[in-house]
Design a protein around this motif. Structure first.
Motif, mmCIF file in Angstrom:
data_model
loop_
_atom_site.group_PDB
_atom_site.id
_atom_site.type_symbol
_atom_site.label_atom_id
_atom_site.label_comp_id
_atom_site.label_asym_id
_atom_site.label_seq_id
_atom_site.Cartn_x
_atom_site.Cartn_y
_atom_site.Cartn_z
ATOM 1 N N ILE A 1 0.818 -1.218 0.000
ATOM 2 C CA ILE A 1 0.000 0.000 0.000
ATOM 3 C C ILE A 1 0.847 1.262 0.000
ATOM 4 C CG2 ILE A 1 -1.924 -1.132 1.174
ATOM 5 C CD1 ILE A 1 -0.974 0.313 3.747
ATOM 6 N N CYS A 2 2.165 1.141 -0.129
ATOM 7 C CA CYS A 2 3.048 2.314 -0.090
ATOM 8 C C CYS A 2 2.655 3.307 -1.183
ATOM 9 C CB CYS A 2 4.505 1.895 -0.265
ATOM 10 S SG CYS A 2 5.672 3.239 0.059
ATOM 11 N N ARG A 3 2.583 4.595 -0.816
ATOM 12 C CA ARG A 3 2.089 5.624 -1.733
ATOM 13 C C ARG A 3 3.175 6.253 -2.603
ATOM 14 N NH1 ARG A 3 -3.060 4.699 -2.729
ATOM 15 N NH2 ARG A 3 -4.123 4.106 -0.795
ATOM 16 N N VAL A 4 4.385 5.752 -2.538
ATOM 17 C CA VAL A 4 5.420 6.286 -3.418
ATOM 18 C C VAL A 4 5.140 5.850 -4.857
ATOM 19 C CG1 VAL A 4 7.122 6.272 -1.579
ATOM 20 C CG2 VAL A 4 6.931 4.293 -3.084
ATOM 21 N N LYS A 5 5.811 6.481 -5.796
ATOM 22 C CA LYS A 5 5.626 6.134 -7.198
ATOM 23 C C LYS A 5 5.990 4.662 -7.416
ATOM 24 C CE LYS A 5 7.114 7.391 -11.867
ATOM 25 N NZ LYS A 5 8.000 8.276 -12.674
ATOM 26 N N THR A 6 5.125 3.947 -8.093
ATOM 27 C CA THR A 6 5.342 2.515 -8.311
ATOM 28 C C THR A 6 6.569 2.286 -9.178
ATOM 29 O OG1 THR A 6 2.956 2.140 -8.209
ATOM 30 C CG2 THR A 6 4.312 0.363 -9.130
ATOM 31 N N PRO A 7 7.530 1.507 -8.715
ATOM 32 C CA PRO A 7 8.729 1.230 -9.520
ATOM 33 C C PRO A 7 8.415 0.283 -10.674
ATOM 34 C CG PRO A 7 8.761 -0.064 -7.514
ATOM 35 C CD PRO A 7 7.557 0.833 -7.405
ATOM 36 N N ARG A 8 9.352 0.138 -11.580
ATOM 37 C CA ARG A 8 9.177 -0.836 -12.649
ATOM 38 C C ARG A 8 9.207 -2.249 -12.090
ATOM 39 N NH1 ARG A 8 13.905 0.872 -16.649
ATOM 40 N NH2 ARG A 8 14.941 0.884 -14.603
ATOM 41 N N GLN A 9 8.521 -3.153 -12.766
ATOM 42 C CA GLN A 9 8.458 -4.524 -12.268
ATOM 43 C C GLN A 9 9.845 -5.162 -12.238
ATOM 44 O OE1 GLN A 9 5.530 -6.968 -14.193
ATOM 45 N NE2 GLN A 9 5.913 -8.741 -12.889
ATOM 46 N N SER A 10 10.682 -4.784 -13.177
ATOM 47 C CA SER A 10 12.023 -5.368 -13.224
ATOM 48 C C SER A 10 12.874 -4.949 -12.021
ATOM 49 C CB SER A 10 12.733 -4.949 -14.516
ATOM 50 O OG SER A 10 12.843 -3.535 -14.594
ATOM 51 N N SER A 11 12.456 -3.889 -11.324
ATOM 52 C CA SER A 11 13.199 -3.414 -10.157
ATOM 53 C C SER A 11 12.702 -4.037 -8.859
ATOM 54 C CB SER A 11 13.083 -1.882 -10.040
ATOM 55 O OG SER A 11 13.636 -1.241 -11.172
ATOM 56 N N CYS A 12 11.623 -4.837 -8.948
ATOM 57 C CA CYS A 12 10.984 -5.356 -7.746
ATOM 58 C C CYS A 12 11.332 -6.817 -7.498
ATOM 59 C CB CYS A 12 9.460 -5.231 -7.863
ATOM 60 S SG CYS A 12 8.870 -3.530 -7.983
ATOM 61 N N VAL A 13 11.500 -7.138 -6.230
ATOM 62 C CA VAL A 13 11.649 -8.518 -5.802
ATOM 63 C C VAL A 13 10.728 -8.678 -4.594
ATOM 64 C CG1 VAL A 13 13.676 -7.916 -4.430
ATOM 65 C CG2 VAL A 13 13.241 -10.299 -4.963
ATOM 66 N N PHE A 14 9.949 -9.760 -4.568
ATOM 67 C CA PHE A 14 8.894 -9.901 -3.558
ATOM 68 C C PHE A 14 9.260 -10.936 -2.499
ATOM 69 C CE2 PHE A 14 6.128 -7.061 -5.646
ATOM 70 C CZ PHE A 14 6.301 -7.247 -7.011
ATOM 71 N N PHE A 15 8.921 -10.597 -1.261
ATOM 72 C CA PHE A 15 9.244 -11.446 -0.121
ATOM 73 C C PHE A 15 7.978 -11.742 0.690
ATOM 74 C CE2 PHE A 15 12.921 -8.849 -1.140
ATOM 75 C CZ PHE A 15 13.952 -9.775 -1.195
ATOM 76 N N SER A 16 7.999 -12.887 1.353
ATOM 77 C CA SER A 16 6.830 -13.285 2.142
ATOM 78 C C SER A 16 6.874 -12.739 3.567
ATOM 79 C CB SER A 16 6.734 -14.811 2.204
ATOM 80 O OG SER A 16 7.901 -15.357 2.799
ATOM 81 N N SER A 17 7.980 -12.140 3.979
ATOM 82 C CA SER A 17 8.084 -11.600 5.338
ATOM 83 C C SER A 17 9.108 -10.481 5.377
ATOM 84 C CB SER A 17 8.490 -12.694 6.331
ATOM 85 O OG SER A 17 9.832 -13.100 6.104
ATOM 86 N N GLN A 18 9.009 -9.656 6.433
ATOM 87 C CA GLN A 18 10.007 -8.601 6.622
ATOM 88 C C GLN A 18 11.387 -9.205 6.855
ATOM 89 O OE1 GLN A 18 7.169 -8.911 8.662
ATOM 90 N NE2 GLN A 18 6.473 -6.877 9.315
#
Length: 496
Positions: free
Chosen positions: A44-61
């Motif tokens: 829900i972070c309101r910063v500008k959405t980065p490109r998908q290639s810049s994102c890596v997703f994690f299941s926990s902090q």
């Protein structure tokens, strides 16, 4: 599970779409690490959405931090509601998040949860991609960060409240992990006096049926211990935890999708376990959209969900307290049980001073009630057989009977409780549902539930018939029960 997209690229794509949409349904379910900044964020972070290639997703902090990412100072990952999953790893994680490893090592903790230390490490590593110690360190750091940004507690107070053994260790780990000092992220809080208490916030996944939950608690509030102000939308109670005494007040911030928690200054050293109890009592971790998606196929439940979207299962601040309240509620009305509960609090509870005259007692401890005679307990106006049940349950609890291992099944728990004199199926299921947070617990013997599903039928549904009907509601039968109880307050003309 450390990096989500390495396991499933389709999930990665779905999570990126949720990130781009700022979808609150996924808050706490995953965290997005941004390679270009080294920061990880909530969806829900309101910063500008980065490109998908810049994102890596994690299941926990913890997984994000183990990969070298730092928490975002804007969306604040420490505010995210927990991902409530029904498995052993998450049950253990909840204990770690409440500070279980702050006072004991891995070996002792493993024995407490019924595993070997090797099994514990394997379970946590497979689910979160980190060791139990790393998981605990992440929770301590995030909680400390929360206190830095939301309170005016000193850094020393924060370090010990978060579970660090020394301020030096706290500062060193904070700077190593986050590349900044604790003081550098402190925000100026509103001026306050020491008597005004500590204010913290707890995020939830919307919707949240706050008014319905308060009404439920209002009808069951024990005089002298709890107060529910329906007009102002407040819940208050006295608190006694780990030798510390005080009070809390909980209110709703719907525009922020948060609960506001005000805490007595005297409880500053037990904030971590206290917040875990509040999360449980107010069912903060529920995912109402996922629950509704499962239950809406039943027309009776779907109709009530439209009236009270985001209905929670009210938990308990203290399992023993709720269990005694359930025993007092056997075969009597809610109002009658509430009256007798208030008498028990005022006769056996320890006096306490709070800002409100309505809160004047703590609930009696299991040890204290176990030392009372059955006749003394019966003097509050209950049958001697029920007083004997209360006494037996107090002895059971004082011996650690309510310390349930994470791998305990609902069936085993119910059998364990029913072995006590005077505890039947209804009481055991109710305690499991509200006090011990088994989402699939279901007191099918409850006449109200049987009545609720019998609307429009020639005869009342039996317990056996209701259990068969409830099979389709698993694993969320507890939420179905709350929906059915709520439906009883709806005029029949509206139900038809």
């Amino acid at each position: 599970m450390t990096i989500i997209q390495d396991r499933n690229s389709d999930i990665s794509h779905d999570y990126y779409r949720a990130l781009a949409a700022k979808d609150a349904r996924f808050d706490g379910v995953f965290f997005a690490g941004i390679r270009t900044t080294g920061i990880y964020c909530r969806p829900i972070c309101r910063v500008k959405t980065p490109r998908q290639s810049s994102c890596v997703f994690f299941s926990s902090q913890a997984a994000a931090e183990a990969a070298g990412f730092r928490p975002c100072l804007r969306c604040r990952p420490e505010l995210a509601p927990y991902d409530l999953q029904q498995n052993l790893a998450h049950a253990i994680w909840h204990k770690i998040a409440a500070g279980a490893l702050n006072e004991s090592g891995v070996e002792i903790f493993a024995k407490q949860v019924g595993l070997s230390s090797r099994q514990l490490r394997r379970v946590i590593l497979q689910e979160f991609g980190v060791s139990p110690i790393e998981l605990a360190q992440t929770q301590r750091l995030l909680f400390a960060k929360k206190l830095i940004q939301e309170t005016q507690l000193s850094m020393t107070e924060i370090a010990f409240a978060a579970g660090f053994g020394s301020v030096r260790r706290f500062n060193a780990l904070f700077e190593t992990r986050y590349k900044m000092t604790p003081a550098s992220i402190r925000r100026l809080a509103l001026p306050s006096s020491p008597d005004q208490g500590i204010t913290l916030r707890l995020a939830y996944r919307p919707p949240y049926a706050w008014d319905a939950l308060l009404n439920y608690l209002h009808g069951r509030a024990m005089a002298g211990l709890e107060q529910v102000d329906l007009q102002r939308g407040l819940y208050r109670r006295s608190v006694q935890i780990e030798g510390k005494q005080g009070w809390i007040q909980v209110s709703h911030l719907p525009e922020r999708q948060q609960l506001l928690l005000e805490i007595a200054p005297s409880l500053s050293k037990v904030l971590l376990p206290l917040l875990a109890k509040v999360r449980q009592q107010f069912d903060v971790e529920a995912n109402p959209v996922a629950i509704a998606a499962h239950l809406q196929s039943d027309p009776r439940l779907a109709q009530q969900m439209m009236r009270t979207p985001g209905l929670r299962v009210p938990g308990s601040f203290d399992a023993f307290e709720l269990a005694i309240r359930a025993i007092l509620g056997q075969q009597v009305s809610v109002a009658g049980a509430t009256t007798v509960s208030g008498r028990l609090v005022q006769k056996f509870g320890a006096p306490v001073t709070t800002p409100w005259s309505e809160l004047a007692y703590h609930f009696p401890s299991p040890d204290y009630l176990a030392r009372q005679s059955i006749d003394d307990i019966a003097s509050i106006g209950v049958p001697r057989t029920r007083a004997a049940t209360i006494h037996a349950f107090a002895v059971f609890s004082a011996a650690g009977g309510l310390q349930i291992p994470p791998n305990c099944s609902l069936h085993d728990l119910v059998m364990r409780l029913k072995a006590l004199p005077g505890i039947g199926e209804w009481t055991a299921q109710y305690i499991a549902m509200r006090a011990l947070r088994f989402s699939n617990a279901f007191p099918a013997g409850d006449l109200g539930l049987q009545k609720a599903v019998s609307v429009g039928m020639d005869s009342r549904c039996t317990e056996k018939q209701l259990l068969a009907l409830a099979d389709a509601w698993s694993p969320w039968r507890g939420y179905a029960a709350l929906l059915l109880w709520q439906s009883l307050s709806v005029p029949q003309t509206e139900m038809n």
